[in-house]
Design an enzyme around this catalytic site. Structure first.
Site, PDB file in Angstrom:
ATOM      1  N   GLY A  33      26.930  93.624  10.785  1.00 36.51           N
ATOM      2  CA  GLY A  33      28.139  93.256  11.527  1.00 36.51           C
ATOM      3  C   GLY A  33      28.694  91.934  11.059  1.00 36.51           C
ATOM      4  CG  PHE A  36      34.104  86.415  16.851  1.00 37.57           C
ATOM      5  CD1 PHE A  36      34.802  85.308  16.410  1.00 37.57           C
ATOM      6  CD2 PHE A  36      34.822  87.496  17.334  1.00 37.57           C
ATOM      7  CE1 PHE A  36      36.188  85.258  16.452  1.00 37.57           C
ATOM      8  CE2 PHE A  36      36.208  87.462  17.391  1.00 37.57           C
ATOM      9  CZ  PHE A  36      36.890  86.347  16.950  1.00 37.57           C
ATOM     10  CB  VAL A 101      23.779 100.051  10.053  1.00 39.85           C
ATOM     11  CG1 VAL A 101      22.443 100.250  10.753  1.00 39.85           C
ATOM     12  CG2 VAL A 101      23.642  99.035   8.931  1.00 39.85           C
ATOM     13  CD  GLU A 197      45.644  87.482  25.670  1.00 35.32           C
ATOM     14  OE1 GLU A 197      45.163  88.183  24.759  1.00 35.32           O
ATOM     15  OE2 GLU A 197      45.303  86.307  25.869  1.00 35.32           O
TER      16      GLU A 197
HETATM   17  C1  FAD Z   1      41.810  93.392  21.954  1.00 39.61           C
HETATM   18  C2  FAD Z   1      40.714  92.400  22.208  1.00 39.61           C
HETATM   19  C3  FAD Z   1      41.048  91.123  22.648  1.00 39.61           C
HETATM   20  C4  FAD Z   1      40.050  90.173  22.885  1.00 39.61           C
HETATM   21  N1  FAD Z   1      40.401  88.925  23.292  1.00 39.61           N
HETATM   22  C5  FAD Z   1      39.454  87.975  23.444  1.00 39.61           C
HETATM   23  C6  FAD Z   1      39.793  86.650  23.772  1.00 39.61           C
HETATM   24  O1  FAD Z   1      40.971  86.336  23.953  1.00 39.61           O
HETATM   25  N2  FAD Z   1      38.796  85.742  23.888  1.00 39.61           N
HETATM   26  C7  FAD Z   1      37.491  86.093  23.682  1.00 39.61           C
HETATM   27  O2  FAD Z   1      36.619  85.237  23.772  1.00 39.61           O
HETATM   28  N3  FAD Z   1      37.134  87.339  23.382  1.00 39.61           N
HETATM   29  C8  FAD Z   1      38.074  88.291  23.246  1.00 39.61           C
HETATM   30  N4  FAD Z   1      37.726  89.568  22.919  1.00 39.61           N
HETATM   31  C9  FAD Z   1      36.312  89.903  22.812  1.00 39.61           C
HETATM   32  C10 FAD Z   1      35.754  89.445  21.478  1.00 39.61           C
HETATM   33  O3  FAD Z   1      36.585  89.871  20.422  1.00 39.61           O
HETATM   34  C11 FAD Z   1      34.347  90.004  21.352  1.00 39.61           C
HETATM   35  O4  FAD Z   1      33.560  89.487  22.391  1.00 39.61           O
HETATM   36  C12 FAD Z   1      33.746  89.612  19.993  1.00 39.61           C
HETATM   37  O5  FAD Z   1      34.471  90.206  18.951  1.00 39.61           O
HETATM   38  C13 FAD Z   1      32.290  90.046  19.929  1.00 39.61           C
HETATM   39  O6  FAD Z   1      31.785  89.681  18.679  1.00 39.61           O
HETATM   40  P1  FAD Z   1      30.647  90.563  17.979  1.00 39.61           P
HETATM   41  O7  FAD Z   1      30.323  89.856  16.730  1.00 39.61           O
HETATM   42  O8  FAD Z   1      29.583  90.863  18.956  1.00 39.61           O
HETATM   43  O9  FAD Z   1      31.348  91.939  17.683  1.00 39.61           O
HETATM   44  P2  FAD Z   1      32.667  92.279  16.741  1.00 39.61           P
HETATM   45  O10 FAD Z   1      33.452  91.040  16.600  1.00 39.61           O
HETATM   46  O11 FAD Z   1      33.229  93.454  17.387  1.00 39.61           O
HETATM   47  O12 FAD Z   1      31.990  92.585  15.369  1.00 39.61           O
HETATM   48  C14 FAD Z   1      31.195  93.707  15.154  1.00 39.61           C
HETATM   49  C15 FAD Z   1      31.185  93.997  13.677  1.00 39.61           C
HETATM   50  O13 FAD Z   1      30.180  94.960  13.424  1.00 39.61           O
HETATM   51  C16 FAD Z   1      30.685  95.935  12.541  1.00 39.61           C
HETATM   52  N5  FAD Z   1      29.951  97.167  12.825  1.00 39.61           N
HETATM   53  C17 FAD Z   1      29.883  97.827  13.990  1.00 39.61           C
HETATM   54  N6  FAD Z   1      29.081  98.891  13.880  1.00 39.61           N
HETATM   55  C18 FAD Z   1      28.615  98.893  12.606  1.00 39.61           C
HETATM   56  C19 FAD Z   1      27.748  99.739  11.882  1.00 39.61           C
HETATM   57  N7  FAD Z   1      27.177 100.815  12.448  1.00 39.61           N
HETATM   58  N8  FAD Z   1      27.494  99.467  10.588  1.00 39.61           N
HETATM   59  C20 FAD Z   1      28.068  98.377   9.978  1.00 39.61           C
HETATM   60  N9  FAD Z   1      28.906  97.548  10.632  1.00 39.61           N
HETATM   61  C21 FAD Z   1      29.166  97.795  11.932  1.00 39.61           C
HETATM   62  C22 FAD Z   1      32.158  96.027  12.882  1.00 39.61           C
HETATM   63  O14 FAD Z   1      32.919  96.556  11.795  1.00 39.61           O
HETATM   64  C23 FAD Z   1      32.485  94.570  13.183  1.00 39.61           C
HETATM   65  O15 FAD Z   1      32.910  93.879  12.027  1.00 39.61           O
HETATM   66  C24 FAD Z   1      38.699  90.534  22.689  1.00 39.61           C
HETATM   67  C25 FAD Z   1      38.374  91.820  22.244  1.00 39.61           C
HETATM   68  C26 FAD Z   1      39.377  92.739  22.002  1.00 39.61           C
HETATM   69  C27 FAD Z   1      39.018  94.114  21.522  1.00 39.61           C
END
Ligand code: FAD
Length: 457
Positions: A33, A36, A101, A197
């Protein structure tokens, strides 16, 4: 050119360990992943004597908080996403792999990866960080997905933008004014930050950007409806929730609260027994975690997020970390929210802990989330901000929102480009990316037509 000692996806004929050059004895840290959490973890490992392998199914890091601005034509997709490979071009211990994955073999210590070319390739790890985020949840109504797409990926945002712009085009071409109402009704299901938003941005879009562009229809007459079972911005304080609701009303957004949507189909939605006709419904409600819990066969919370320990590892597996939206951890008796700050802080912590283990430094204490506050923007020049006891709304909160979002974009070129676009839109009301991009434009003539032509000859 491949990094020494680590190939791109290996063939699945060999054992996982064949793919690592064992001669340099560096431990392998696999991060799944590049969101963030994954990005923060990889950056925290930049000085670690290890081979870091970052695997993502897309080639870009996506700034999800600004997806709604792509959907409402303010920003172009390339302004909120960055190739992961380019982010790590100077981090020599890190290799980026494009692959999906599909499982984890805890006993063999390998993740199972597929790409367009090869299926189920095992990749070995000494340390594993799962940071696979979340996707939409239709709360058991998966049949809604066909008519109410969500907003989670760049493709989703482009599809929503196409749908919105197309609705105006169809209405302009439609001679029967009775059909304009349905075509120009936009429904957002879910009044959390994304729904609010998006509704605010859409209201500004139809009332300013589009105002002079059409002849048969008045874009400002478009109806924007925001539906939720509970409150507007339910995770914010009551006074901020009220301020956001009032602001939406001022922008002309209809807010329907206290009812869940009973039906969504090609003609609109049914809520509280009433049908609202619409050709554009967008799902801005729930999210569901990635299947990481299933891969690990680990304990999950009710939403399916992996229950992790205070050091972010999975019980009985000190080498496996789960972070971000796909993890569940309580702090002060409450689960941490699925927001970018939690994901970044957890990713950074997991990276640091692994670094310290590898170099033999003292380990950090248990993970503790530092809440810097939450914000949501409601239309032009207005946001709500909640940070501890501080609760503000209005222009100042909006400026803070803008500064924070710019700061967290992945590269300085994106920061500059988004900043300039925002200034331009603020001053002129014009938007950057109002294109309907059909991915089938150049499709060959379909077989039945060819057959018909041949038959007629
Ligand atoms: C429309 C929207 C608006 C948002 N606004 C806000 C905001 O204003 N403020 C805030 O704090 N949060 C906001 N969020 C929430 C925030 O974006 C998430 O909490 C954050 O992205 C979580 O980070 P993460 O790294 O856990 O997951 P993600 O950022 O979702 O990253 C997951 C990554 O894993 C990869 N992945 C997933 N499954 C697989 C797999 N099987 N194999 C390989 N790669 C994989 C994906 O491609 C992705 O790149 C928002 C979310 C959305 C959808």
């Amino acid at each position: 050119m491949r990094q020494k000692g680590v190939s791109a996806l290996p063939t699945n004929t060999g054992r996982a360990s064949l793919f690592i050059n064992m001669s340099d004895h560096l431990p392998v840290v696999v991060i799944v992943g590049g969101g963030f959490a994954g990005l923060a973890a990889a950056k925290a490992l930049r000085k670690t004597p290890a081979k870091v392998l970052l695997i993502d199914r897309t080639n870009h890091h996506l700034f999800q908080p600004l997806l709604y601005q792509v959907a409402t034509s303010e920003l172009a997709p390339g302004q909120i996403a960055t190739p992961i490979r380019s982010i790590f071009r100077n981090q020599k211990n890190t290799t980026v792999i494009l692959g999906e994955v599909t499982g984890v073999d805890k006993a063999q210590k390998c993740v199972i990866v597929s790409d367009a070319d090869r299926q189920n390739v095992p990749i070995a790890y000494e340390y594993l960080i799962l940071a696979t985020g979340a996707s939409h949840s239709y709360f058991g109504h998966n049949e809604f997905a066909e008519y109410a797409p969500g907003l989670k990926s760049l493709a989703d945002a482009e599809a929503a933008r196409n749908k919105i712009l197309q609705a105006f085009e169809l209405a302009e071409a439609e001679e029967d004014p009775n059909r304009h109402r349905d075509l120009l009704t936009f429904i957002l299901v879910g009044a959390g930050p994304t729904g609010v938003e998006m509704a605010g941005a859409l209201a500004i879009f139809v009332r300013s950007t589009l105002k002079s562009d059409f002849r048969r229809i008045d874009p400002a007459s478009a109806r924007i409806v925001l539906v939720d079972t509970a409150h507007v911005l339910g995770t914010f304080s009551e006074s901020l929730s009220k301020a956001a609701k009032q602001r939406l009303a001022k922008l002309g957004v209809e807010v329907l609260l206290g009812h869940s949507v009973d039906q969504i189909d090609s003609d609109g939605i049914v809520v509280a027994g009433q049908r609202i006709a619409s050709k554009t419904v967008i799902w801005t409600a729930g999210v569901a975690p990635s299947p990481a819990g299933k891969w690990l066969n680990a304990e999950t919370d009710r939403a399916g997020r992996v229950r992790i320990q205070k050091d972010l590892t999975v019980p009985e597996h000190p080498e496996i970390f789960v972070v971000g939206d796909t993890a569940s951890l309580d702090q002060n008796g409450k689960p941490l929210p699925g927001v970018a700050q939690v994901a970044m802080q957890q990713g950074r912590y997991a990276g640091k802990l692994i670094h310290n283990r590898i170099v033999g430094s003292p380990l950090p204490g248990p993970f503790s989330y530092f809440d810097k506050g939450t914000m949501a923007v409601v239309g032009k020049g207005f946001a709500v901000l909640q940070s501890g006891k501080v609760q503000v709304s209005g222009f100042g909160a909006w400026l803070t929102w803008a500064a924070v979002h710019l700061q967290f974009l992945a590269t300085s070129s994106l920061r500059l480009s988004v900043f300039l676009q925002w200034v331009w839109t603020y001053v002129t009301g014009q938007r950057g990316d109002r294109l309907i991009v059909s991915h089938h434009d150049s499709a060959p003539v379909s077989t039945p037509v060819k057959e018909a032509v041949r038959g007629a000859a």
